[in-house]
Design a protein around this motif. Structure first.
Motif, PDB file in Angstrom:
ATOM      1  N   SER A   1      -7.666  -8.178  -6.896  1.00  0.00           N
ATOM      2  CA  SER A   1      -8.856  -7.439  -6.481  1.00  0.00           C
ATOM      3  C   SER A   1      -9.943  -8.376  -5.986  1.00  0.00           C
ATOM      4  O   SER A   1     -10.626  -8.088  -4.998  1.00  0.00           O
TER       5      SER A   1
ATOM      6  N   VAL B   1     -13.929  -2.367  -3.453  1.00  0.00           N
ATOM      7  CA  VAL B   1     -12.539  -2.264  -3.880  1.00  0.00           C
ATOM      8  C   VAL B   1     -12.471  -1.343  -5.100  1.00  0.00           C
ATOM      9  O   VAL B   1     -13.218  -1.522  -6.067  1.00  0.00           O
TER      10      VAL B   1
ATOM     11  N   ARG C   1      -9.706   0.268  -7.824  1.00  0.00           N
ATOM     12  CA  ARG C   1      -8.330   0.127  -8.310  1.00  0.00           C
ATOM     13  C   ARG C   1      -8.108   1.025  -9.524  1.00  0.00           C
ATOM     14  O   ARG C   1      -8.983   1.126 -10.406  1.00  0.00           O
TER      15      ARG C   1
ATOM     16  N   VAL D   1      -4.722   0.715  -4.964  1.00  0.00           N
ATOM     17  CA  VAL D   1      -6.023   0.151  -4.650  1.00  0.00           C
ATOM     18  C   VAL D   1      -6.517   0.755  -3.342  1.00  0.00           C
ATOM     19  O   VAL D   1      -5.728   1.057  -2.440  1.00  0.00           O
TER      20      VAL D   1
ATOM     21  N   SER E   1      -6.001   2.703   1.839  1.00  0.00           N
ATOM     22  CA  SER E   1      -5.521   2.520   0.469  1.00  0.00           C
ATOM     23  C   SER E   1      -4.017   2.338   0.475  1.00  0.00           C
ATOM     24  O   SER E   1      -3.333   2.622   1.467  1.00  0.00           O
TER      25      SER E   1
ATOM     26  N   GLU F   1      -0.995  -4.944  -0.073  1.00  0.00           N
ATOM     27  CA  GLU F   1      -2.442  -5.015  -0.229  1.00  0.00           C
ATOM     28  C   GLU F   1      -3.083  -5.985   0.754  1.00  0.00           C
ATOM     29  O   GLU F   1      -4.236  -5.806   1.151  1.00  0.00           O
TER      30      GLU F   1
END
Length: 440
Positions: free
Chosen positions: A2, A18, A20, A46, A60, A67
């Protein structure tokens, strides 16, 4: 991960956020008196939201291996995004709310199976022809919010729930009743007994059928707590939704601070109630949670606002942002808490020569909900004659306007019941509900 995602986004865009989530759930379900399935579900993912040149980019994923693609995807989407009316918030003080029970993850599958079987067997002892469904389970979840303004916060939550339903088929007549409860904390025999007694009461009241009396609004109607939630909650909350206020479709747009319903009605959005399923220390944008008076003593308080709708209205967020992993935040309620009155539910029934009790609706949402209207068939309701329940009504439809009905309150129940774990309401006896009944 993250931190590196936020750093990469903050280096590329004006602002970044961000979000999560991780969750684990263990549901057990019964169908038609038999164990149907035992499952485990794990969810994680995330979301990246950015502001670039005044526009919002959002993307997302639930695939951890992808990611690294989110920054480029947000850059591609931002030029086509909505205009941002906000900046991401800085860190603040957050309230403490008790929404974690360390005992929840230790509930064994066999214990939930035994509980479900026990509830069903107790119903079948009295009604052997029933087809019963039950659903039990527990879950744990963790949410983390980080942004380029300095917020880095997370919280955990546990949940435990049980619902019980029963179906009784008599010729062409099909009766369905249910009850459910959920909490962040473990609950035991007392709460389970209340579920069972709620279903039993509905079954007993439904042994006979009765013809509802058609009426244009002067026949008293009693809504149980579940009836309040099924009938009035959605059209009422639509008027307080910040999106509807910002786009001018809410009927309350110019009425904040005015009396809109009976002075005995107070409705709060309160995410600070310990143990409630929707409680939380901060919303899904990192804004601190607080109790918000939607209606207090009949007077309209204020709307539910997230950052975007607050910015559009020139106000501050009320900490009402909710979101799914694949969607941007929007205003939503957390825990609706409706203040109780001073009349026993049984006394409401006993005091009526004729009336209707509404517990469940079929097809709710018809009509102009934005204007406060409701119109739906009664799937579970009972006729009152001379102070007693005489049977379940069939082929009956109710309609009305929530602001009109809540301005004609006759009695409020002296206790509030939870409808699952995110709404608490008393029973309400009101006028102003139109009743349409099909002749036998």
């Amino acid at each position: 991960m993250s931190e590196s995602l936020l750093n990469a986004a903050a280096a590329k865009f004006d602002q970044a956020e961000v979000y999560r989530i991780e969750s684990e759930s263990h549901p057990v379900s019964f169908e038609s008196n038999k164990l149907k399935e035992i499952m485990r579900r794990d969810t994680s993912g995330v979301a990246l939201r950015v502001i670039d040149d005044g526009r919002i980019g959002f993307t997302s994923t639930t695939d951890a291996s992808r990611e690294g693609e989110l920054v480029d995807r947000a850059a591609a989407l931002a030029p086509f995004g909505s205009e941002a009316s906000f900046s991401f918030p800085a860190p603040s003080e957050y309230p403490t709310v008790d929404i974690v029970d360390p005992g929840v993850p230790h509930v064994a599958q066999q214990a939930m199976i035994d509980t479900g079987q026990g509830l069903i067997e107790r119903l079948l002892d009295e009604w052997p022809d029933l087809l019963c469904d039950a659903r039990l389970g527990w879950a744990t979840g963790r949410g983390r919010i980080m942004n380029s303004a300095g917020i880095d916060e997370e919280y955990e939550q546990t949940s435990y729930y049980c619902s019980l339903g029963a179906q009784l088929i008599r010729g062409t007549d099909m009766l369905n009743v249910w009850a459910g409860y959920g909490s962040s904390h473990l609950f035991g025999d007392d709460e389970l007994d209340r579920l069972l007694q709620t279903v039993r009461r509905s079954l007993r009241w439904s042994k006979e059928t009765a013809q509802a009396t058609a009426n244009t609004g002067d026949l008293p109607v009693i809504f149980t707590p579940r009836g309040v939630g099924a009938t009035m909650l959605h059209p009422l909350l639509s008027g307080f939704n910040g999106k509807n206020v910002a786009n001018g479709s809410s009927p309350l747009g110019e009425r904040w601070g005015e009396k809109i319903v009976d002075e005995r009605i107070s409705v709060y959005d309160n995410p600070l109630i310990d143990g409630a399923s929707g409680s939380r220390p901060f919303d899904d944008e990192g804004v601190a949670s607080r109790k918000l008076a939607l209606i207090e003593n009949g007077v309209a308080g204020g709307p539910l606002l997230d950052l975007q709708t607050a910015g559009q209205l020139g106000k501050s967020s009320t900490g009402a942002a909710g979101r799914g992993l694949a969607s941007t935040p929007s205003p939503s309620s957390s825990v609706i808490d409706i203040a109780a009155g001073d009349t026993h539910f049984e006394d409401m029934i006993a005091g009526l020569k004729e009336g209707l009790v509404v517990e469940e609706l079929l097809g709710a949402g018809q009509g102009n909900e934005l204007g406060g209207d409701f119109r739906a068939n009664v799937s579970l309701g009972y006729k009152i004659e001379n102070g007693e329940i005489v049977g379940r009504v069939k082929d009956t439809m109710i309609s009305g306007n929530v602001y009109n009905v809540l301005s004609q309150v006759e009695h409020l129940g002296d206790s509030s019941d939870w409808v699952f774990g995110s709404m608490r309401s008393p029973a309400m006896q009101v006028l102003g509900v139109e009743i349409a009944a099909k002749d036998e």
